[in-house]
Scaffold this motif. Sequence first.
Motif, PDB file in Angstrom:
ATOM      1  N   ASP A  82      12.716  69.424  22.662  1.00 12.21           N
ATOM      2  CA  ASP A  82      13.026  70.198  23.409  1.00 12.21           C
ATOM      3  C   ASP A  82      14.723  69.760  24.569  1.00 12.21           C
ATOM      4  OD1 ASP A  82      12.837  72.019  26.055  1.00 12.21           O
ATOM      5  OD2 ASP A  82      11.857  70.744  27.200  1.00 12.21           O
ATOM      6  N   SER A  84      18.356  69.805  26.556  1.00 11.14           N
ATOM      7  CA  SER A  84      19.111  69.856  27.668  1.00 11.14           C
ATOM      8  C   SER A  84      20.463  70.612  27.502  1.00 11.14           C
ATOM      9  CB  SER A  84      19.108  68.582  28.030  1.00 11.14           C
ATOM     10  OG  SER A  84      20.619  68.331  27.117  1.00 11.14           O
ATOM     11  N   HIS A  89      20.405  71.277  35.285  1.00 13.35           N
ATOM     12  CA  HIS A  89      19.819  71.131  35.558  1.00 13.35           C
ATOM     13  C   HIS A  89      19.347  69.274  35.670  1.00 13.35           C
ATOM     14  CE1 HIS A  89      14.865  70.603  35.212  1.00 13.35           C
ATOM     15  NE2 HIS A  89      15.626  70.050  34.355  1.00 13.35           N
ATOM     16  N   VAL A  90      20.094  68.712  34.199  1.00 20.61           N
ATOM     17  CA  VAL A  90      20.092  67.128  34.033  1.00 20.61           C
ATOM     18  C   VAL A  90      20.581  66.541  35.554  1.00 20.61           C
ATOM     19  CG1 VAL A  90      20.614  65.584  32.980  1.00 20.61           C
ATOM     20  CG2 VAL A  90      19.774  67.505  31.757  1.00 20.61           C
ATOM     21  N   MET A 111      18.186  65.308  24.139  1.00 15.96           N
ATOM     22  CA  MET A 111      16.567  66.089  23.935  1.00 15.96           C
ATOM     23  C   MET A 111      15.521  64.929  23.951  1.00 15.96           C
ATOM     24  SD  MET A 111      17.208  68.050  20.024  1.00 15.96           S
ATOM     25  CE  MET A 111      18.352  68.783  20.686  1.00 15.96           C
ATOM     26  N   GLU A 138       8.224  73.644  33.775  1.00 16.41           N
ATOM     27  CA  GLU A 138       9.732  73.835  34.203  1.00 16.41           C
ATOM     28  C   GLU A 138       9.855  74.976  32.930  1.00 16.41           C
ATOM     29  OE1 GLU A 138      12.245  70.318  33.232  1.00 16.41           O
ATOM     30  OE2 GLU A 138      10.478  69.436  32.587  1.00 16.41           O
ATOM     31  N   GLU A 140      10.900  77.801  30.601  1.00 10.62           N
ATOM     32  CA  GLU A 140      12.269  77.558  29.853  1.00 10.62           C
ATOM     33  C   GLU A 140      12.155  78.209  28.692  1.00 10.62           C
ATOM     34  OE1 GLU A 140      12.423  73.183  27.705  1.00 10.62           O
ATOM     35  OE2 GLU A 140      11.884  72.721  29.305  1.00 10.62           O
ATOM     36  N   ASP A 169       7.048  73.816  30.342  1.00  8.33           N
ATOM     37  CA  ASP A 169       7.182  73.245  29.816  1.00  8.33           C
ATOM     38  C   ASP A 169       7.298  71.817  30.033  1.00  8.33           C
ATOM     39  OD1 ASP A 169       7.914  70.127  28.379  1.00  8.33           O
ATOM     40  OD2 ASP A 169      10.003  70.430  28.632  1.00  8.33           O
ATOM     41  N   SER A 171       6.437  68.634  33.600  1.00  8.63           N
ATOM     42  CA  SER A 171       6.954  67.308  33.114  1.00  8.63           C
ATOM     43  C   SER A 171       5.269  66.377  34.743  1.00  8.63           C
ATOM     44  CB  SER A 171       8.161  67.496  33.770  1.00  8.63           C
ATOM     45  OG  SER A 171       8.914  67.895  32.805  1.00  8.63           O
ATOM     46  N   SER A 261      15.324  75.056  25.383  1.00 10.55           N
ATOM     47  CA  SER A 261      16.103  75.447  25.509  1.00 10.55           C
ATOM     48  C   SER A 261      16.680  74.034  27.507  1.00 10.55           C
ATOM     49  CB  SER A 261      16.535  76.729  26.243  1.00 10.55           C
ATOM     50  OG  SER A 261      15.398  76.526  27.693  1.00 10.55           O
ATOM     51  N   GLY A 262      15.998  73.072  27.398  1.00 11.49           N
ATOM     52  CA  GLY A 262      15.015  73.062  28.628  1.00 11.49           C
ATOM     53  C   GLY A 262      15.069  73.608  29.759  1.00 11.49           C
ATOM     54  N   THR A 263      14.992  73.310  31.074  1.00 12.16           N
ATOM     55  CA  THR A 263      14.491  73.928  32.172  1.00 12.16           C
ATOM     56  C   THR A 263      16.243  74.880  32.664  1.00 12.16           C
ATOM     57  OG1 THR A 263      13.567  72.442  33.358  1.00 12.16           O
ATOM     58  CG2 THR A 263      14.327  73.739  34.376  1.00 12.16           C
TER      59      THR A 263
END
Length: 341
Positions: A82, A84, A89-90, A111, A138, A140, A169, A171, A261-263
Amino acid sequence: MKLASLKGGRDGRLVLVSRDLTRATDIGHIAPTMQRVLDNWEIYSPALEDIAESLELGSVPSFRFHEHECAAPLPRAYQWLDGSAYVNHVELVRKARGAELPASFWTDPLMYQGTSDSNLGPRDAIVVGNEEFGIDCEAEIAVITGPIAMGAAPAECRAAIRLIMLVNDVSLRNLIPDELAKGFGFLQSKPPTAFSPVAVTPDELGAAWKDGKLSLPLLTGINGKPLGAPEAGEEMTFDFGVLLAHAAKTRPLAAGTIMGSGTVSNRDPDGSPGRPVSAGGRGYSCIAEQRMVETIRTGAATTPFLKFGDSVRIEMKDRKGHSIFGAIENRIEPAGIKAGA
């Protein structure tokens, strides 16, 4: 074409699904599992494309397709990675735990490698041991690849993308800070991941799929209320080709690798953190972002994380309003509860 794995056996029963998600046809006589197709894509995909077209014309035997009968399209995978891609978002979730965003995050993807031996189906429960873990969804996008050589360039990686699907995803937010403080990454804070009912080939997406990005809104709701509908193609700092090239820098990737893709995350047009849906904004693909924006705007987070009994729905529709991948609908349940209890 659209592919799904119905529940049955460790790796599911592979079927082809109609574009409108109403009908399916068995393809076990060609390939019994998704991994078999991915391992032999050049051999199997032409025949499957022909069957997909016949399914649309009604010229092959078919049966009613039910999303709740699906396992994950790839019930177990050689690896689940996964990225970022949405740095906004990060930045927000790091602020939520008092961590600054290094400048390198804008040029070098973050990642992690998660669990891939127990991928969840679209209607499976998210089982968690304790509500106090800070349960969050999350939303994605993910791709499934063919084989990718070590050191492959982004363009080579984009060409290796076979299928696209949606992801929840999960968390456990309250476990993340202590885990990351050890300097060795996620483990307990990342339980199994849930995937959409079907995975689709890039050609099914038409103009919405371009240069390793999918440009449509990703819809997320909690308990029937909208959480967000950010545009997945906007503010995607790293496309899937770049994410896959990052993963393949020092090792090859096997056919059947899943990359997330990440969120999905958007800012407001003026560059400020996105507004919630209730305030006319595009909202969010996870609760942590909403909580962070609440903190920025009012000084305190008021939206709670998920509780037992809550449900999360994730879906993407084309410009005509038709569901592309089917819907993820996961209910949060405590560990130790028997099925049907």
